[in-house]
Design a protein around this motif. Structure first.
Motif, PDB file in Angstrom:
ATOM      1  N   TYR A 145       9.537  -9.776  -2.695  1.00  0.00           N
ATOM      2  CA  TYR A 145       9.548 -10.508  -3.946  1.00  0.00           C
ATOM      3  C   TYR A 145       9.782 -11.989  -3.700  1.00  0.00           C
ATOM      4  CZ  TYR A 145      14.433 -10.268  -2.821  1.00  0.00           C
ATOM      5  OH  TYR A 145      15.612 -10.364  -2.140  1.00  0.00           O
TER       6      TYR A 145
ATOM      7  N   TYR B 219      -6.669 -12.696 -10.394  1.00  0.00           N
ATOM      8  CA  TYR B 219      -5.930 -11.598  -9.762  1.00  0.00           C
ATOM      9  C   TYR B 219      -6.139 -10.297 -10.527  1.00  0.00           C
ATOM     10  CZ  TYR B 219      -1.705  -8.712  -9.106  1.00  0.00           C
ATOM     11  OH  TYR B 219      -0.833  -7.670  -8.923  1.00  0.00           O
TER      12      TYR B 219
ATOM     13  N   THR C 122      -7.965  -5.934  -6.135  1.00  0.00           N
ATOM     14  CA  THR C 122      -6.524  -6.191  -6.195  1.00  0.00           C
ATOM     15  C   THR C 122      -5.736  -4.938  -5.830  1.00  0.00           C
ATOM     16  OG1 THR C 122      -6.741  -7.934  -7.851  1.00  0.00           O
ATOM     17  CG2 THR C 122      -4.614  -6.838  -7.703  1.00  0.00           C
TER      18      THR C 122
ATOM     19  N   THR D 157       0.837  -4.462  -5.707  1.00  0.00           N
ATOM     20  CA  THR D 157       1.279  -5.830  -5.971  1.00  0.00           C
ATOM     21  C   THR D 157       1.503  -6.005  -7.465  1.00  0.00           C
ATOM     22  OG1 THR D 157      -0.965  -6.724  -6.282  1.00  0.00           O
ATOM     23  CG2 THR D 157      -0.084  -6.686  -4.025  1.00  0.00           C
ATOM     24  N   THR D 158       2.305  -6.987  -7.816  1.00  0.00           N
ATOM     25  CA  THR D 158       2.533  -7.298  -9.224  1.00  0.00           C
ATOM     26  C   THR D 158       2.804  -8.789  -9.379  1.00  0.00           C
ATOM     27  OG1 THR D 158       3.870  -6.774 -11.187  1.00  0.00           O
ATOM     28  CG2 THR D 158       5.025  -6.844  -9.107  1.00  0.00           C
TER      29      THR D 158
ATOM     30  N   PHE E  74       6.507 -12.656  -8.181  1.00  0.00           N
ATOM     31  CA  PHE E  74       5.514 -12.079  -7.280  1.00  0.00           C
ATOM     32  C   PHE E  74       6.196 -10.959  -6.510  1.00  0.00           C
ATOM     33  CE2 PHE E  74       4.235 -16.436  -8.018  1.00  0.00           C
ATOM     34  CZ  PHE E  74       2.860 -16.371  -8.176  1.00  0.00           C
TER      35      PHE E  74
ATOM     36  N   HIS F 205       5.609  -7.178  -4.186  1.00  0.00           N
ATOM     37  CA  HIS F 205       4.670  -6.271  -3.521  1.00  0.00           C
ATOM     38  C   HIS F 205       5.433  -5.250  -2.692  1.00  0.00           C
ATOM     39  CE1 HIS F 205       4.818  -8.618   0.396  1.00  0.00           C
ATOM     40  NE2 HIS F 205       5.134  -9.571  -0.453  1.00  0.00           N
TER      41      HIS F 205
ATOM     42  N   SER G 213       4.842  -3.447   0.473  1.00  0.00           N
ATOM     43  CA  SER G 213       3.923  -3.519   1.606  1.00  0.00           C
ATOM     44  C   SER G 213       4.659  -3.953   2.858  1.00  0.00           C
ATOM     45  CB  SER G 213       2.801  -4.530   1.304  1.00  0.00           C
ATOM     46  OG  SER G 213       3.307  -5.859   1.360  1.00  0.00           O
TER      47      SER G 213
ATOM     48  N   ASP H 164       3.389 -13.310   1.773  1.00  0.00           N
ATOM     49  CA  ASP H 164       2.490 -12.906   0.700  1.00  0.00           C
ATOM     50  C   ASP H 164       1.326 -12.050   1.204  1.00  0.00           C
ATOM     51  OD1 ASP H 164       3.918 -14.125  -1.256  1.00  0.00           O
ATOM     52  OD2 ASP H 164       2.659 -15.906  -1.378  1.00  0.00           O
TER      53      ASP H 164
ATOM     54  N   ASP I 200      -3.691 -10.722  -1.817  1.00  0.00           N
ATOM     55  CA  ASP I 200      -3.905 -10.831  -3.260  1.00  0.00           C
ATOM     56  C   ASP I 200      -3.222 -12.059  -3.847  1.00  0.00           C
ATOM     57  OD1 ASP I 200      -5.106  -7.992  -3.947  1.00  0.00           O
ATOM     58  OD2 ASP I 200      -3.445  -7.689  -2.559  1.00  0.00           O
ATOM     59  N   PHE I 201      -2.201 -12.572  -3.183  1.00  0.00           N
ATOM     60  CA  PHE I 201      -1.462 -13.722  -3.701  1.00  0.00           C
ATOM     61  C   PHE I 201      -1.967 -15.054  -3.157  1.00  0.00           C
ATOM     62  CE2 PHE I 201       2.641 -11.004  -4.313  1.00  0.00           C
ATOM     63  CZ  PHE I 201       2.008 -10.317  -5.332  1.00  0.00           C
TER      64      PHE I 201
END
Length: 433
Positions: free
Chosen positions: A169, A189, A195, A199-200, A214, A216, A218, A223, A226-227
């Motif tokens: 985050y 996005y 996408t 992720t969010t 932000f 994810h 992962s 990042d 996607d970011f």
């Protein structure tokens, strides 16, 4: 006790309202005047975990903060509210957008049991196997059938099962000048079919600044790809630097609590308005125009009033989970990227309610006009953040057996006397459609 109360209310034909956490203080929804009874459920806050630790039973009056801390003792997490002080009952019945909604779906869709007290006084445990029609109807049916007293919620591991994966985050802040570029990157996005649903990105705008979360799930230490589209946008302030840590203490309780201060929370008055748009090719223009309308409205507010603009993006993965999980829900969402725009006003004095509501509704209509002229509107109105007078049930689609007709059919079976429609003070009820 709830059974006795609802039977007495029914017999005496007494007006009533239901409150779990009371986070949605729309007049009449969880409040009632001197001529009625308020059924306050905050003491129904028990927390129990199953022997296999895969399910937590939560009383409707519990707060998410307490539920998160309870589950963490067993190395588990729950999918719930982003603000720890929000009550469990209203959050779940209203849908339940959470920090990782693209990954987990709406929290409502994960519930495996609803305990409901019907107006007759009968208590039913609705599951996919027991009263399956009522079970599905409770996922979108709000308070149209009875009073929910308990939920069964599945747990997730506190740490992702893949040792190379963590909850990551960061939270950054942007000026109003930088915000249009942020919103443009956000629509890109959301619109991209590539996408990653792990992720969010969640955005909250005030007149002075915009905060973006932000997150994810992962192995990326920084990042994910996607970011990258956001990296060229100048950051005004890094509120919380990139990190990965205890999701409960740092992300949910830490960031969630901090988020309440990023907006303008004054007093106890709120007025919400939701406009929904399909993230189609015109979404960039729509988002920019709506943001400009928001800034212009903010400049002319009476003293003590503050507007916040929250464009909540929803990926098709959320729709897929809603359709497939535990028999589906009644929302009938279209399987398209979409943005549920939430406008809310905070103000210090209850005497300002009518004016605050007027301003938000007028701004909402202006934004809806922008959306409709672009041919990008959707009928769905997200219940959790809808405003007083909005016809939430009317916006339910028919995909997957949803729609207000199903709410009406099920209510006719479980509330034959129409108690929830005739006597309940307010809410998104069938009588108002």
């Amino acid at each position: 006790m709830v059974s006795i109360i609802i039977q007495v209310i029914s017999a005496l034909e007494t007006k009533f309202a239901i409150r779990s956490g009371g986070h949605k203080p729309t007049p009449g929804f969880n409040s009632v005047g001197g001529d009625g009874i308020l059924i306050a459920l905050q003491n129904l806050n028990s927390l129990k975990i199953s022997a296999d630790r895969n399910t937590v039973t939560v009383g409707t009056g519990a707060r998410w903060r307490d539920a998160y801390i309870f589950a963490k003792k067993y190395d588990k997490i729950l999918v719930g509210g982003r603000a720890p002080m929000v009550g469990v009952g209203g959050f779940l019945l209203g849908g339940g957008v959470n920090l990782f909604v693209n990954t987990w779906g709406l929290a409502l869709d994960l519930v495996t049991r609803f305990q409901i007290v019907l107006p007759s006084g009968a208590t039913i445990n609705a599951t996919p196997q027991n009263h399956p029609t009522l079970f599905k109807a409770l996922k979108g049916g709000l308070s149209n059938y009875g009073i929910i007293t308990e939920f069964d919620i599945p747990t997730l591991p506190l740490h992702p099962p893949n040792n190379n994966t963590t909850y990551n985050y960061r939270v950054t802040q942007y000026t109003p000048t930088q915000t249009p570029a942020l919103l443009q990157a956000y629509t890109s996005y959301l619109a991209s079919p590539a996408t990653n649903t792990n992720t969010t990105v969640q955005i909250q705008c005030t007149s002075n600044s915009t905060a973006a979360f932000f997150g994810h799930i992962s192995p990326y230490p920084t990042d994910p790809p996607d970011f990258h589209r956001f990296n060229n946008i100048t950051i005004d302030t890094t509120l919380i630097p990139q990190g990965n840590a205890d999701i409960v203490n740092t992300i949910i309780l830490g960031i969630g609590a901090a988020a309440t201060t990023l907006g303008n929370w004054v007093g106890l008055g709120f007025s919400h308005r939701v406009v929904t748009l399909t993230n189609n090719s015109s979404a960039n223009t729509i988002m920019a125009e709506c943001y400009t309308l928001f800034l212009n409205a903010s400049k002319t507010l009476p003293g003590g009033m503050y507007l916040t603009y929250v464009p909540q993006g929803i990926l098709p993965s959320v729709v897929d989970i809603g359709r497939s999980m535990n028999g589906g829900n009644l929302f009938g969402l279209e399987r398209v990227p979409q943005v549920w725009v939430d406008l809310y006003m905070t103000y210090a004095h209850t005497s300002d309610t009518a004016e605050a509501t007027r301003i938000v509704e007028e701004l909402g209509r202006e934004m809806q006009g922008v959306i409709d002229r672009a041919g990008a509107g959707l009928d769905f109105i997200f219940p959790s953040t809808a405003g007083e007078g909005q016809k939430v049930l009317r916006g339910y689609g028919m995909v997957g057996g949803g729609g207000r007709e199903e709410v009406e059919r099920v209510a006719g079976v479980y509330d034959k006397g129409g108690v929830m429609q005739r006597l309940q003070s307010g809410g998104y009820l069938l009588r108002d459609v």
